[in-house]
Design an enzyme around this catalytic site. Structure first.
Site, short mmCIF file in Angstrom:
data_model
loop_
_atom_site.label_atom_id
_atom_site.label_comp_id
_atom_site.label_asym_id
_atom_site.label_seq_id
_atom_site.Cartn_x
_atom_site.Cartn_y
_atom_site.Cartn_z
N HIS A 203 0.82 -1.21 0.00
CA HIS A 203 0.00 0.00 0.00
C HIS A 203 0.85 1.27 0.00
CE1 HIS A 203 -3.95 -2.00 1.54
NE2 HIS A 203 -3.46 -2.57 0.45
N SER A 207 -0.68 -0.86 -5.94
CA SER A 207 -0.68 -2.10 -6.70
C SER A 207 -0.21 -1.86 -8.13
CB SER A 207 -2.08 -2.70 -6.70
OG SER A 207 -2.53 -3.00 -5.40
N LYS A 229 -14.85 -8.63 -6.14
CA LYS A 229 -14.03 -9.55 -6.93
C LYS A 229 -13.24 -10.49 -6.02
CE LYS A 229 -12.19 -8.26 -10.82
NZ LYS A 229 -11.41 -7.58 -11.88
N ASP A 230 -12.74 -9.97 -4.92
CA ASP A 230 -12.03 -10.82 -3.97
C ASP A 230 -12.97 -11.85 -3.34
OD1 ASP A 230 -9.45 -9.99 -4.26
OD2 ASP A 230 -9.42 -8.66 -2.54
N GLU A 273 6.82 -33.47 0.31
CA GLU A 273 5.52 -33.02 -0.18
C GLU A 273 5.68 -32.42 -1.58
OE1 GLU A 273 2.86 -34.06 1.13
OE2 GLU A 273 2.14 -32.69 2.66
#
Length: 383
Positions: A203, A207, A229-230, A273
């Protein structure tokens, strides 16, 4: 004084970073993976705290305590499967987040500190995931811990001391399990704290957008457009997550890890993994033990150099057709390394792994530093 104090009120902070935060108007759903990774971290912490209430950190009891959680604790199976599969989904989100940043040049200045904090979070995730894989104390847990911790003995002068410190003795045993459990409980909170720093750095400079151009005059508040959207991305994530939990909870695990650890019986094929497999393949591609260890850690450390070695003045791949070709070759190379990491150490897998390892480092150490100069030359003297 009252006005100055109001700037630090929690509601004002939340409003500045979640509601009024100016966001480029052309962000796509590819920018959802950062917040989705944050959701994964919350899931891991909550389920991990619940599992720690019932886990017995002792080599004679650890495996049985996991079975107790699965069979006797109310909704223990849900917490265990959510935690185990949540780690894989966490890495999927982070890998997609990293590859999106590589494609759109989000690591370039002035976001070098943001990129470095993200790579550090990734390193902490890998350490947390590894020591968490040891805790069920199954066959693959025990032998995976034995193989990986033994790698530190290849470090000159201090390698043996580091290995003994990790073990807490002369072999992987109860002291090792206690150390790993303590670290596994602590490190997610360190990741959470670093994630707050990562968000603050994001921030600070704003972005990046898909075009990689200055969008300071074309921004809208984060809420409600991007918040929705998130939220949509989170719904898709939970649907995908639920498929693994309810229909394929053991798909991403190794069957040998459902056998209690036995130091006297070595598994036919020791593998970590899936999210460690590309770097495990790099480790095995180098015939020398120390060289393999350096290559494995160097494959992650090289990510820190990106903001300083890249030579392009254009950020987004939308305007870099040559880079796009190499980028997708790199994505394919990474998938090949992931596949090679689970194969037996024999030909032709050894040769394929070595070629893929060479291209991995070639991409970061040659293509990214040199391609910008080539692009400028072609723009000046087009063919």
């Amino acid at each position: 004084m009252r006005t100055r104090w109001r700037k630090f009120q929690p509601l004002d902070i939340a409003n500045n970073h979640l509601v009024d935060y100016p966001t480029p108007t052309n962000l796509s759903y590819l920018w959802n993976f950062g917040s989705t990774a944050g959701i994964c971290l919350v899931i891991q912490i909550l389920t991990g705290v619940f599992l720690a209430m019932h886990y017995a950190c002792h080599v004679d009891l650890a495996f049985a305590s996991v079975e107790h959680i699965m069979r006797d604790v109310n909704y223990g199976w849900l917490m265990r499967y959510a935690h185990a599969n949540g780690a894989s989904l966490f890495f999927i989100c982070v890998y997609l987040h990293i590859f999106r940043n590589l494609y759109y040049g989000s690591y370039m200045k002035p976001r070098q500190h943001l990129w470095a904090s993200g790579v550090t979070i990734y390193l902490l995730m890998m350490a947390t995931g590894f020591i968490g894989y040891v805790l069920p104390w199954g066959q693959m847990s025990f032998w995976g811990a034995t193989v990986i911790t033994n790698l530190f003995s290849a470090i000159p002068l201090v390698g043996d001391q580091i290995t003994l410190w990790l073990w807490g003795g002369f072999s992987v045993d109860n002291a090792t399990l206690n150390r790993f459990f303590s670290l596994h409980y602590l490190m997610p909170f360190a990741i959470a704290g670093l994630s707050v720093v990562h968000l603050a750095l994001l921030h600070q400079d704003g972005s990046r957008n898909p075009l990689g151009v200055d969008s300071s005059t074309d921004k809208v508040p984060f809420a409600t457009y991007f918040l929705i959207k998130d939220l949509f991305g989170w719904v898709v994530f939970f649907a995908f997550f639920s498929v693994f939990i309810y229909f394929a909870p053991n798909y991403l695990g190794h069957p040998d890890n459902y056998i209690p650890a036995n130091p006297l019986v070595t598994p036919a094929h020791i593998v970590p993994e899936w999210y460690f497999l590309p770097f495990y393949a790099i480790l095995r591609s180098i015939p020398d033990k120390l060289g393999g260890v350096l290559a494995m850690f160097g494959a992650i450390a090289v990510l820190y150099t990106l903001p300083f070695t890249q030579s392009s003045e254009v950020q987004s791949s939308a305007f870099r057709p040559i880079y796009r070709i190499f980028y997708w070759l790199f994505v394919g190379d990474f998938l090949i390394l992931l596949w090679i990491g689970q194969q037996i150490v024999e030909e032709p897998f050894i040769l394929v792994g070595q070629i893929a390892t060479v291209f991995y480092f070639f991409f970061f150490l040659v293509i990214i530093p040199g391609l910008g100069h080539v692009e400028r030359y072609l723009m000046r003297y087009p063919v």
